[in-house]
Design an enzyme around this catalytic site. Sequence first.
Site, short mmCIF file in Angstrom:
data_model
loop_
_atom_site.label_atom_id
_atom_site.label_comp_id
_atom_site.label_asym_id
_atom_site.label_seq_id
_atom_site.Cartn_x
_atom_site.Cartn_y
_atom_site.Cartn_z
N SER A 1 38.22 42.52 29.24
CA SER A 1 39.65 42.82 29.31
C SER A 1 40.43 41.51 29.37
CB SER A 1 40.00 43.60 30.59
OG SER A 1 39.16 44.72 30.76
N ASN B 1 44.35 36.07 31.84
CA ASN B 1 42.96 35.84 32.21
C ASN B 1 42.08 36.76 31.39
OD1 ASN B 1 40.73 34.90 33.83
ND2 ASN B 1 40.81 36.84 34.95
C1 GRF Z 1 33.55 34.73 30.74
O1 GRF Z 1 32.60 35.74 30.80
C2 GRF Z 1 34.87 35.23 31.23
O2 GRF Z 1 35.07 36.59 30.96
C3 GRF Z 1 34.77 35.02 32.72
O3 GRF Z 1 34.07 33.81 32.86
C4 GRF Z 1 33.25 33.60 31.72
C5 GRF Z 1 33.62 32.26 31.17
O4 GRF Z 1 32.77 31.88 30.12
N1 GRF Z 1 36.08 35.05 33.32
P1 GRF Z 1 33.14 30.62 29.24
O5 GRF Z 1 33.26 29.43 30.19
O6 GRF Z 1 34.41 30.91 28.55
O7 GRF Z 1 31.98 30.43 28.30
#
Ligand code: GRF
Length: 332
Positions: free
Chosen positions: A150, A121
């Site tokens: 991260s 993730n």
């Molecule tokens: C990102 O900021 C990621 O870190 C978080 O959700 C957001 C997803 O953005 N888990 P995207 O859909 O990849 O543009």
Amino acid sequence: MENDPAPGNAAKAAPKARVAVLISGTGSNMAALLYASRRADCPYEIVLVGSNDPQARGLALAAAEGVATFALPHKGMKRAEHDAAMEQAVLDAGAQYIALAGYMRILSPEFVSRWEGRMLNIHPSLLPKYKGLDTHARAIEAGDSHAGCSVHLVTAELDDGPVLGQTPVAILPGDTPETLAARVLYAEHQLYSRMLEELVTRPYRADWLLAKVGELALSLPEAEARESHGAPGWRTGGKSGKYFAYFNDRHHGEPHVALLVKTDGPDELAALVERDPDIWFRPAYYGASGWAGLILDRPGVDWDHVRGWLERSWRTVAPRRLTALMDAADEF
Ligand code: GRF
């Protein structure tokens, strides 16, 4: 040349790892993973983009790029039921890894544990700081000099698994959660594909394999690590300790990263190699005395199989007082 592996015996290029990406929204991280995978020598390929929201923008992008998609709204479904359907789609696509990229669902522990070590993730904070939501607002509020992102392995605890890598991003005067989030996304897009590449290539890397094998070998009673002729090895303890395993990183011109274990002798070794030539080989020099090469840098290594052979090999050299203890323990 003497050290060249025999023709046809050269190490095969590792097949590309098959990855499913789960998203809920924009999917910009998914897009970053996808475009990174278009590099000819990228070690993974995206075989499915799945979402709990059929309207997720990333789905249309994936479809336009020729990637299979799957969407199933979670509304009205029990968590376990929805998870099972998502997992089935992932399995049907033949994925070996799952990359969560803005997938806004808490996963059931059973789902997570089935993918332990193979589900990762990306989280927009420098973990362990700011798990959960509103990470950027919290970082600004706290007066932190840096926010960041991260990539971590997913465990049953939210945003808590082992961190694979992080990128700090400076917080500027006047930053709002939105301006900061936009900059952190640049860092996310760089970091995620690198960490995914790192994860899927681990099983072929000698340093990772050595650490993994070392852990198993040293879990045997009174085992100790000791180099032998420049190669890592493990032996039973004490002055008269005998070797029960060696680690070979393409030794003597062999194409493999391998573990050498003791068989009953040349006949058993020959039978193993004949039956499973993708798993076993006859190592130079050592083969003559019945040591077999168990190939480790191949897809789908069964670590229980490796553990079983290490134990068997250890038994052939361990003193009776130790094997007797082991037998007694096995009876329980
Ligand atoms: C990102 O900021 C990621 O870190 C978080 O959700 C957001 C997803 O953005 N888990 P995207 O859909 O990849 O543009």
